[in-house]
Structures are given as C-alpha cells and as structure tokens.
Design a protein around this motif. Structure first.
Motif, PDB file in Angstrom:
ATOM      1  N   ASN A 113     -24.032   9.738 -53.915  1.00  0.00           N
ATOM      2  CA  ASN A 113     -24.098  11.066 -54.019  1.00  0.00           C
ATOM      3  C   ASN A 113     -23.070  11.717 -53.511  1.00  0.00           C
ATOM      4  OD1 ASN A 113     -25.122  11.585 -51.271  1.00  0.00           O
ATOM      5  ND2 ASN A 113     -26.833  10.334 -52.103  1.00  0.00           N
ATOM      6  N   VAL A 163     -24.200  18.745 -56.412  1.00  0.00           N
ATOM      7  CA  VAL A 163     -24.219  17.320 -55.938  1.00  0.00           C
ATOM      8  C   VAL A 163     -24.057  16.649 -57.186  1.00  0.00           C
ATOM      9  CG1 VAL A 163     -26.711  17.120 -55.673  1.00  0.00           C
ATOM     10  CG2 VAL A 163     -25.042  15.679 -54.373  1.00  0.00           C
ATOM     11  N   CYS A 196     -25.215  13.257 -58.626  1.00  0.00           N
ATOM     12  CA  CYS A 196     -26.183  11.881 -58.151  1.00  0.00           C
ATOM     13  C   CYS A 196     -26.276  10.804 -59.173  1.00  0.00           C
ATOM     14  CB  CYS A 196     -27.714  12.534 -58.238  1.00  0.00           C
ATOM     15  SG  CYS A 196     -27.836  13.980 -57.098  1.00  0.00           S
ATOM     16  N   CYS A 233     -30.327  14.676 -53.856  1.00  0.00           N
ATOM     17  CA  CYS A 233     -30.653  13.797 -55.175  1.00  0.00           C
ATOM     18  C   CYS A 233     -31.811  13.188 -55.054  1.00  0.00           C
ATOM     19  CB  CYS A 233     -29.708  12.706 -55.170  1.00  0.00           C
ATOM     20  SG  CYS A 233     -27.925  13.186 -55.472  1.00  0.00           S
ATOM     21  N   GLU A 254     -21.489  15.812 -52.399  1.00  0.00           N
ATOM     22  CA  GLU A 254     -21.672  17.158 -52.906  1.00  0.00           C
ATOM     23  C   GLU A 254     -20.089  17.791 -53.093  1.00  0.00           C
ATOM     24  OE1 GLU A 254     -22.982  18.741 -49.021  1.00  0.00           O
ATOM     25  OE2 GLU A 254     -25.030  18.725 -49.653  1.00  0.00           O
ATOM     26  N   SER A 261     -26.448   7.837 -47.153  1.00  0.00           N
ATOM     27  CA  SER A 261     -25.917   8.101 -48.578  1.00  0.00           C
ATOM     28  C   SER A 261     -24.427   7.369 -48.607  1.00  0.00           C
ATOM     29  CB  SER A 261     -25.506   9.603 -48.779  1.00  0.00           C
ATOM     30  OG  SER A 261     -24.627  10.149 -47.722  1.00  0.00           O
ATOM     31  N   TYR A 294     -24.726   9.399 -64.033  1.00  0.00           N
ATOM     32  CA  TYR A 294     -24.807  10.428 -63.102  1.00  0.00           C
ATOM     33  C   TYR A 294     -25.360  11.531 -63.793  1.00  0.00           C
ATOM     34  CZ  TYR A 294     -21.306   7.292 -60.679  1.00  0.00           C
ATOM     35  OH  TYR A 294     -20.904   6.247 -60.496  1.00  0.00           O
ATOM     36  N   ASP A 319     -31.759   7.471 -56.475  1.00  0.00           N
ATOM     37  CA  ASP A 319     -30.184   7.622 -56.445  1.00  0.00           C
ATOM     38  C   ASP A 319     -29.468   6.971 -55.377  1.00  0.00           C
ATOM     39  OD1 ASP A 319     -30.048   9.191 -59.046  1.00  0.00           O
ATOM     40  OD2 ASP A 319     -30.566  11.010 -57.758  1.00  0.00           O
TER      41      ASP A 319
END
Length: 87
Positions: free
Chosen positions: A57, A73, A75, A50, A59, A20, A82, A54
């Motif tokens: 991302n 989150v 994304c 996500c 959190e 990520s 977004y 995506d």
C-alpha cells in the motif's frame, strides 16, 4: 524465561506482519496515470488505508482526470492486482 522469550518473539512477528510495504514507486506512478491521475505525489505506506489481505500500500496525492485534487491509497496483494482508493 522461556515464556518471556516467546512473548517477545510473538510481538516482533506481529509488528513485522502488520507493517506496511510500499508499492514500487514506478508501478504506483503507472497505476495512477492509467487511472487518469496527474501531478502525482507519493507519500509512503499506509497503516489503515487498505483491506486486511493487502500486502502492499502507498498513499498519494494527485490531480484527478476532472482536475480535482484527490488523496488516496493504492492497495495490492498477491495475485489480485491493485486497487486505487480515494479518501
């Protein structure tokens, strides 16, 4: 030997694609504030929060516009903008 090299290369590529990438912290703060969030704490990337397409991302934990503590989150990916998802 060639087969082993190909398998190792494929494994490294898969990990790189699945890892990520965080949303820029300033963008994340702005997106959440625009959605009425306060007391925002960014927690970093999310592996499963996500959708498949995506690219970015992050959190977060924040206080919502109605005063409740929420987790979720942010994304995003490519040209789609977004999305804020709450858990």
């Amino acid at each position: 030997m060639f087969r082993k090299t190909v398998l190792v290369g494929a494994a490294i590529a898969a990990v790189a694609l699945l890892s990520s990438c965080d949303v820029d912290p300033q963008d994340a703060q702005r997106i959440l504030a625009d959605n009425g969030m306060k007391d925002i704490q960014l927690k970093g990337g999310s592996w499963f929060g996500c959708a498949k397409g995506d690219l970015y991302n992050t959190e977060f934990v924040a206080t919502s516009a109605n005063g409740r503590r929420v987790e979720g989150v942010i994304c995003g990916g490519g040209l789609k903008g977004y999305t804020v998802r709450l858990y």
